[in-house]
Motif scaffolding. Sequence first.
Motif, PDB file in Angstrom:
ATOM      1  N   ARG A  14      -2.583  -1.830   5.192  1.00 29.16           N
ATOM      2  CA  ARG A  14      -3.433  -2.903   5.704  1.00 29.16           C
ATOM      3  C   ARG A  14      -2.571  -4.133   5.944  1.00 29.16           C
TER       4      ARG A  14
ATOM      5  N   GLU B 158      -0.508  -6.197   3.272  1.00 28.42           N
ATOM      6  CA  GLU B 158      -1.348  -6.534   2.132  1.00 28.42           C
ATOM      7  C   GLU B 158      -1.462  -5.367   1.166  1.00 28.42           C
ATOM      8  N   ARG B 159      -1.498  -4.131   1.741  1.00 22.79           N
ATOM      9  CA  ARG B 159      -1.595  -2.936   0.917  1.00 22.79           C
ATOM     10  C   ARG B 159      -0.904  -1.786   1.625  1.00 22.79           C
TER      11      ARG B 159
ATOM     12  N   SER C 261      -1.795  -8.165   6.616  1.00 17.00           N
ATOM     13  CA  SER C 261      -2.292  -9.367   5.945  1.00 17.00           C
ATOM     14  C   SER C 261      -3.481  -9.963   6.684  1.00 17.00           C
ATOM     15  N   SER C 262      -3.605  -9.620   7.994  1.00 16.74           N
ATOM     16  CA  SER C 262      -4.745 -10.095   8.774  1.00 16.74           C
ATOM     17  C   SER C 262      -5.985  -9.238   8.567  1.00 16.74           C
ATOM     18  N   GLY C 263      -5.833  -8.150   7.807  1.00 20.85           N
ATOM     19  CA  GLY C 263      -6.988  -7.332   7.465  1.00 20.85           C
ATOM     20  C   GLY C 263      -7.137  -6.056   8.256  1.00 20.85           C
ATOM     21  N   GLU C 264      -6.341  -5.858   9.310  1.00 23.49           N
ATOM     22  CA  GLU C 264      -6.477  -4.634  10.100  1.00 23.49           C
ATOM     23  C   GLU C 264      -5.890  -3.432   9.371  1.00 23.49           C
ATOM     24  N   GLU C 265      -6.624  -2.324   9.445  1.00 19.74           N
ATOM     25  CA  GLU C 265      -6.147  -1.072   8.877  1.00 19.74           C
ATOM     26  C   GLU C 265      -5.181  -0.417   9.860  1.00 19.74           C
TER      27      GLU C 265
END
Length: 559
Positions: free
Chosen positions: A147, A128-129, A149-153
């Motif tokens: 990050r 995602e980033r 796509s599921s939001g985990e760093e």
Amino acid sequence: MPPLPGSPGELRRLTEISTILLRYGFGDFLRYAGIDRVVEKAGEVLHRQDSGRLGELPAPERMRRALEEMGPTFIKLGQILSTRVDLLAPEYIRELEKLRDHVPTLPFDELVVEVEAELGRPLKEVFERVDIVPLAAGSIAQTHRARLSSGEEVVIKIRRPGIRGVIDADLRLLTRIARFAARRFEDVARFQPEAIIREFANSIHSELDFAIEGRNAETIAKAFENDPAISTPRVYWDWSSEMMNVQAFIDGVPGSDREAVDAGGFDKRRIARRGADAVLKMMFEDRFFHADPHPGNVFYLPGDKLVFIDFGMVGQLSRQRRDEMVDLLHGMVERRADKVTEILLAWADADERQNLALEGRIDAFIDRVHGVALERLDISALTRDLFAAMRDHNLTLPSDLTLMAKAFASLDGMGRQLDPEFDMVAVAQPFLQRQMLQRYSPDRLARKARDGAAEGIELVTGLPRDLRKLLHMAQRGRLTLGIDVQRLEQHVDRFDRAVTRVSMAIVIAALIIGSSLVMSVSGTRLPVGLSVFAMLGFAASVVGGFWLVYSTWRSGGRR
């Protein structure tokens, strides 16, 4: 003189390395090894360059700076050498431990070329980033925060493009030089340079494969799955490969940041004890350990929890090696210099004739240790003294034990940084006691008895089969008896030459005597043929005599 490199590229690389060594004042090493003559013969004449103040620096620092300038392969080689406390003096070890492969960062678009080719799509479609500013840059890889796509760093570690080819070329060159040096110089051969390069090659190839690092992290994580105070970052295997490692981002305080550690309100004494317990458990119980547990490879979390990172360098001990290490330490406690010496000689595969001299040195070492309170013992200093004794007796250690010694030193340094009163010996003592008890526990003894009985039964039951094979081979005429007597052929050859010379001497003596008798007959007219025969015999005896003297002289020169 060593053979010329196998390609123009290797020759250019050899010239570049030689120029760097000259600039740092290691020209004598080049001449000693014959490398300067190789480059000159190939048409690349080296000129001594003005090194400015470089020649005034201490030799260990010049060595470290030269390795840094020669690139990633040699930086990693220096890091491996920093573990060889059995080969290098302490001042070199301390300097090489400063080697950190920090290099200029590579633009992100250039960095991801190989990884995106393997994935078949841009990283921006996977994450995602991705922060294009790296967290760290090394000679082998760069790390970036990202990050999913599921939001985990997460942290992504990406191998530099083309680095494997560069390292492989340098390894081929190092292997050629090591092989030449071992053949030419006895004092170099005792350090087994080819074995060191092989060990180094295995280590750096493991570091190049980030999938191996991920598996190492999971192995250690499994060992501490029931210990909430110790953990490792989670590996995301969906996106991890040989060229990229994706692990969970650790939002903690780096152990190397002393100010942040002081400001974080951590119980540093408790952290030091937990870290030491964790590494000692890896060594003595799991036999798979983090080989470089320095502060930069540890994060601290609230509650005085520890997270170990960077598992590119790990060590693994066999049960036998672990038991030998326990025996060594137990021998020191029990003041058994003979036992300690026996183990050291076995590790180094050394001649037992060194036993007496080394035993005296170890005995003095043990006397110096005994009587000192635990809190006053310096484990790092004791380790240096022990390995100094090994260096003085030309003894080397197996690679797994050098990594263990490296881990001990790093652990002791980290503990004292956190707690000036940290006592490594006191922390290690319970582990050693448990190992000694476990070795003689009923279960362990019963297992040894079962293993011994199984081997004995297998030997007895397999004897008829082995005898039948032996008889079949004898019946078919395929049974041969080989006797390998060292240098037997040389002795036979010398004996054969000696017999030849003695036989020749007898023949020459007979010719001289016979020719003299014939030619000394007075008052008798000899037939022409007989006179010629006498002259020829005398001439042959003179020639044969010269040959005999020359042959004996040459034989003596060869010996």
